[in-house]
Design a protein around this motif. Structure first.
Motif, PDB file in Angstrom:
ATOM      1  N   THR A  90     -16.861  74.667-173.337  1.00  0.00           N
ATOM      2  CA  THR A  90     -17.958  75.280-172.577  1.00  0.00           C
ATOM      3  C   THR A  90     -17.469  76.314-171.570  1.00  0.00           C
ATOM      4  O   THR A  90     -18.181  76.662-170.632  1.00  0.00           O
ATOM      5  N   SER A  91     -16.258  76.813-171.757  1.00  0.00           N
ATOM      6  CA  SER A  91     -15.661  77.744-170.785  1.00  0.00           C
ATOM      7  C   SER A  91     -16.098  79.189-170.996  1.00  0.00           C
ATOM      8  O   SER A  91     -15.792  80.058-170.176  1.00  0.00           O
ATOM      9  N   GLY A  92     -16.792  79.478-172.093  1.00  0.00           N
ATOM     10  CA  GLY A  92     -17.207  80.842-172.377  1.00  0.00           C
ATOM     11  C   GLY A  92     -16.445  81.473-173.526  1.00  0.00           C
ATOM     12  O   GLY A  92     -16.623  82.668-173.812  1.00  0.00           O
ATOM     13  N   LEU A  93     -15.624  80.713-174.213  1.00  0.00           N
ATOM     14  CA  LEU A  93     -14.852  81.239-175.338  1.00  0.00           C
ATOM     15  C   LEU A  93     -15.739  81.499-176.556  1.00  0.00           C
ATOM     16  O   LEU A  93     -16.897  81.078-176.603  1.00  0.00           O
ATOM     17  N   ASP A  94     -15.193  82.184-177.537  1.00  0.00           N
ATOM     18  CA  ASP A  94     -15.937  82.520-178.752  1.00  0.00           C
ATOM     19  C   ASP A  94     -15.527  81.653-179.938  1.00  0.00           C
ATOM     20  O   ASP A  94     -16.356  81.359-180.802  1.00  0.00           O
ATOM     21  N   VAL A  95     -14.258  81.293-179.999  1.00  0.00           N
ATOM     22  CA  VAL A  95     -13.738  80.491-181.108  1.00  0.00           C
ATOM     23  C   VAL A  95     -12.913  79.347-180.530  1.00  0.00           C
ATOM     24  O   VAL A  95     -12.026  79.565-179.700  1.00  0.00           O
ATOM     25  N   TYR A  96     -13.210  78.137-180.982  1.00  0.00           N
ATOM     26  CA  TYR A  96     -12.431  76.966-180.577  1.00  0.00           C
ATOM     27  C   TYR A  96     -11.583  76.534-181.775  1.00  0.00           C
ATOM     28  O   TYR A  96     -12.116  76.148-182.812  1.00  0.00           O
ATOM     29  N   LEU A 156     -12.487  66.155-171.781  1.00  0.00           N
ATOM     30  CA  LEU A 156     -11.506  67.225-171.595  1.00  0.00           C
ATOM     31  C   LEU A 156     -11.692  68.309-172.657  1.00  0.00           C
ATOM     32  O   LEU A 156     -11.513  69.500-172.376  1.00  0.00           O
ATOM     33  N   VAL A 157     -12.067  67.911-173.867  1.00  0.00           N
ATOM     34  CA  VAL A 157     -12.370  68.884-174.921  1.00  0.00           C
ATOM     35  C   VAL A 157     -13.579  69.729-174.504  1.00  0.00           C
ATOM     36  O   VAL A 157     -13.589  70.957-174.691  1.00  0.00           O
ATOM     37  N   SER A 158     -14.571  69.095-173.917  1.00  0.00           N
ATOM     38  CA  SER A 158     -15.776  69.810-173.485  1.00  0.00           C
ATOM     39  C   SER A 158     -15.464  70.837-172.401  1.00  0.00           C
ATOM     40  O   SER A 158     -16.118  71.890-172.333  1.00  0.00           O
ATOM     41  N   ASN A 159     -14.485  70.549-171.535  1.00  0.00           N
ATOM     42  CA  ASN A 159     -14.107  71.503-170.486  1.00  0.00           C
ATOM     43  C   ASN A 159     -13.767  72.861-171.075  1.00  0.00           C
ATOM     44  O   ASN A 159     -14.141  73.909-170.542  1.00  0.00           O
ATOM     45  N   LEU A 181     -17.662  79.008-182.730  1.00  0.00           N
ATOM     46  CA  LEU A 181     -17.073  78.834-184.046  1.00  0.00           C
ATOM     47  C   LEU A 181     -15.872  77.894-183.940  1.00  0.00           C
ATOM     48  O   LEU A 181     -15.105  77.971-182.968  1.00  0.00           O
ATOM     49  N   THR A 182     -15.710  77.027-184.918  1.00  0.00           N
ATOM     50  CA  THR A 182     -14.541  76.138-184.922  1.00  0.00           C
ATOM     51  C   THR A 182     -13.607  76.537-186.056  1.00  0.00           C
ATOM     52  O   THR A 182     -14.036  76.991-187.116  1.00  0.00           O
ATOM     53  N   HIS A 200     -16.514  67.240-182.114  1.00  0.00           N
ATOM     54  CA  HIS A 200     -17.115  67.172-180.774  1.00  0.00           C
ATOM     55  C   HIS A 200     -17.381  68.558-180.199  1.00  0.00           C
ATOM     56  O   HIS A 200     -18.304  68.729-179.391  1.00  0.00           O
ATOM     57  N   VAL A 201     -16.571  69.541-180.595  1.00  0.00           N
ATOM     58  CA  VAL A 201     -16.747  70.892-180.058  1.00  0.00           C
ATOM     59  C   VAL A 201     -18.163  71.393-180.331  1.00  0.00           C
ATOM     60  O   VAL A 201     -18.815  71.961-179.449  1.00  0.00           O
ATOM     61  N   LYS A 202     -18.650  71.159-181.537  1.00  0.00           N
ATOM     62  CA  LYS A 202     -20.002  71.617-181.884  1.00  0.00           C
ATOM     63  C   LYS A 202     -21.078  70.844-181.110  1.00  0.00           C
ATOM     64  O   LYS A 202     -22.163  71.362-180.852  1.00  0.00           O
ATOM     65  N   THR A 203     -20.779  69.629-180.738  1.00  0.00           N
ATOM     66  CA  THR A 203     -21.713  68.851-179.909  1.00  0.00           C
ATOM     67  C   THR A 203     -21.781  69.424-178.503  1.00  0.00           C
ATOM     68  O   THR A 203     -22.865  69.547-177.913  1.00  0.00           O
ATOM     69  N   ALA A 204     -20.606  69.805-177.975  1.00  0.00           N
ATOM     70  CA  ALA A 204     -20.551  70.357-176.618  1.00  0.00           C
ATOM     71  C   ALA A 204     -21.079  71.781-176.559  1.00  0.00           C
ATOM     72  O   ALA A 204     -21.688  72.188-175.563  1.00  0.00           O
TER      73      ALA A 204
END
Length: 410
Positions: free
Chosen positions: A259-265, A253-256, A304-305, A295-299
């Motif tokens: 990978t949506s096209g955002l710039d900053v998570y 669900l985090v990967s959804n 940027l986190t 996990h965000v950086k893995t996906a």
């Protein structure tokens, strides 16, 4: 020697004496008039007066007896309860400018007309006038000085409703086990609103929706994609930041969203590990949030986190440093520090008001000692406070650094 009665205690006695004198004078008057009037009537009146006087005499007491019986505790009016020692008075540096600019009223009007919610309003953010009133006509600054001079209008839109399924002890957002259903038309509404506002940078956040099978992750993804598509079609290069829930640690669900096209998570750690169980909802967790950010950086390695830490909840310096090290070990790029402010008496009290000088110290520690790409730190800083300006200035600095390295290489 017995103490004399107080003045207050003698008042009823004086009144009783006046009654005796009045009755005596009445008896004399009645006696005189009875000689001229009806004898039977005078005798009856005199008889009643004598009976009343006899009764008063039987009930009469001595001065000291009367005073002793009257010395009862005097009930005083209760004063207002003193201010709770848990509520600290706010220092002078915690004063935000009022929201009065035309840009603020324009954004607010659009939010109302489209039925959208913003975390700026729902969470009672003190910076709403400052963030919504930004935007001075320079969207692509050429230097860090220009980026600092020209403000960037930033709004934080809260999607998936205004009611959360969790109840964190610091948060003012409404809670419910079963919030209203999602608005399927919300992605379009958000995209149109942002396009109409002409924002340079938008932050999308959401309530927790543990009541949904996917916890709202696909809805979040649709909003980001719709927003990017509409603005790209109009030739606008808008920067999108997503401030997300932890999705209960379910990484698919985090990967959804990642990978949506955002710039900053962005996902907020909120506080140090020791205070997490008290500050956050029981379904949240310090380690779980760290895992989400990692996990965000893995996906999506290109995103940027970012995370945020509240100060003033009872944490100590060692705990803050440990949290910063944990964040860097999980490759988090940006961190913000802000003062926790108690939304109401039902929420956690403020333990300490951290000074602006201390916030500046933490900015230096984060950027220079810990290696974060950017740190925004101040009493009124929030996770998305002037996020556009912070992001743009960071981009400009990176651009200037690349140019310097290229010049050196040549």
């Amino acid at each position: 020697m017995a103490a004399l009665p107080s003045r207050r205690a003698l008042v009823p006695l004086a009144k009783s004496c006046r009654d005796h004198r009045f009755l005596s004078s009445c008896a004399v008057k009645v006696t005189h008039t009875s000689n001229d009037g009806d004898a039977d009537t005078g005798k009856n009146n005199l008889s009643r007066l004598q009976t009343l006087r006899s009764r008063l005499h039987e009930e009469d007491t001595s001065l000291h007896e009367f005073a002793a019986s009257s010395l009862e505790p005097i009930i005083k009016r209760k004063k207002a309860p003193p201010r709770s020692s848990k509520i600290l008075p706010k220092p002078k540096w915690l004063r935000a400018a009022p929201a009065t600019s035309p840009k603020y009223h324009e954004l607010r009007s659009t939010v109302r007309s489209l039925g959208l919610a913003t975390v700026c309003e729902e969470a009672k953010c003190p910076n709403i006038g400052d963030c919504w009133g930004g935007g001075h006509g320079k969207n692509n600054p050429n230097s860090a000085e220009e980026a600092e001079h020209y403000g960037t209008a930033t709004a934080t839109i809260m999607i998936m409703g205004d009611t959360c399924t969790r109840g964190c002890s610091f948060c003012a957002v409404k809670t419910s086990r079963k919030p209203p259903p999602l608005d399927a038309d919300e992605p379009r509404k958000v995209a149109e609103a942002v396009s109409e506002w002409g924002l340079d940078y938008v932050v999308l956040t959401s309530v927790d929706r543990d009541d949904l099978d996917d916890q709202g992750s696909y809805h979040f993804r649709k909003v980001v994609q719709e927003l990017k598509q509409l603005n790209n079609a109009k030739g606008k290069n808008i920067i999108v930041e997503a401030l997300t829930p932890d999705f209960c640690g379910e990484m698919d669900l985090v990967s959804n969203v990642a990978t949506s096209g955002l710039d900053v998570y962005a996902h907020n750690i909120e506080t140090v590990e020791r205070l997490t169980p008290r500050v956050r909802d029981r379904r949240a967790g310090y380690v779980q949030s760290m895992n989400v950010l990692a996990h965000v950086k893995t996906a999506n390695p290109n995103v940027l986190t970012k995370t945020s830490i509240m100060l003033g909840l009872g944490e100590n310096d060692d705990e803050i440093r440990t949290t910063l090290r944990d964040l860097r070990e999980n490759d988090v790029d940006v961190v913000t520090f802000g003062q926790y402010l108690q939304p109401s008496r039902r929420h956690l009290p403020v333990k300490e008001y951290v000074t602006p000088e201390k916030f500046e110290e933490w900015r230096v520690v984060a950027e220079e000692d810990m290696g974060f790409k950017y740190c925004a730190s101040g009493p009124l800083v929030r996770s998305s406070y002037k996020a556009g300006e912070f992001f743009l200035k960071n981009m400009v600095r990176e651009k200037e650094e690349r140019k310097r390295l290229e010049d050196v290489a040549v």
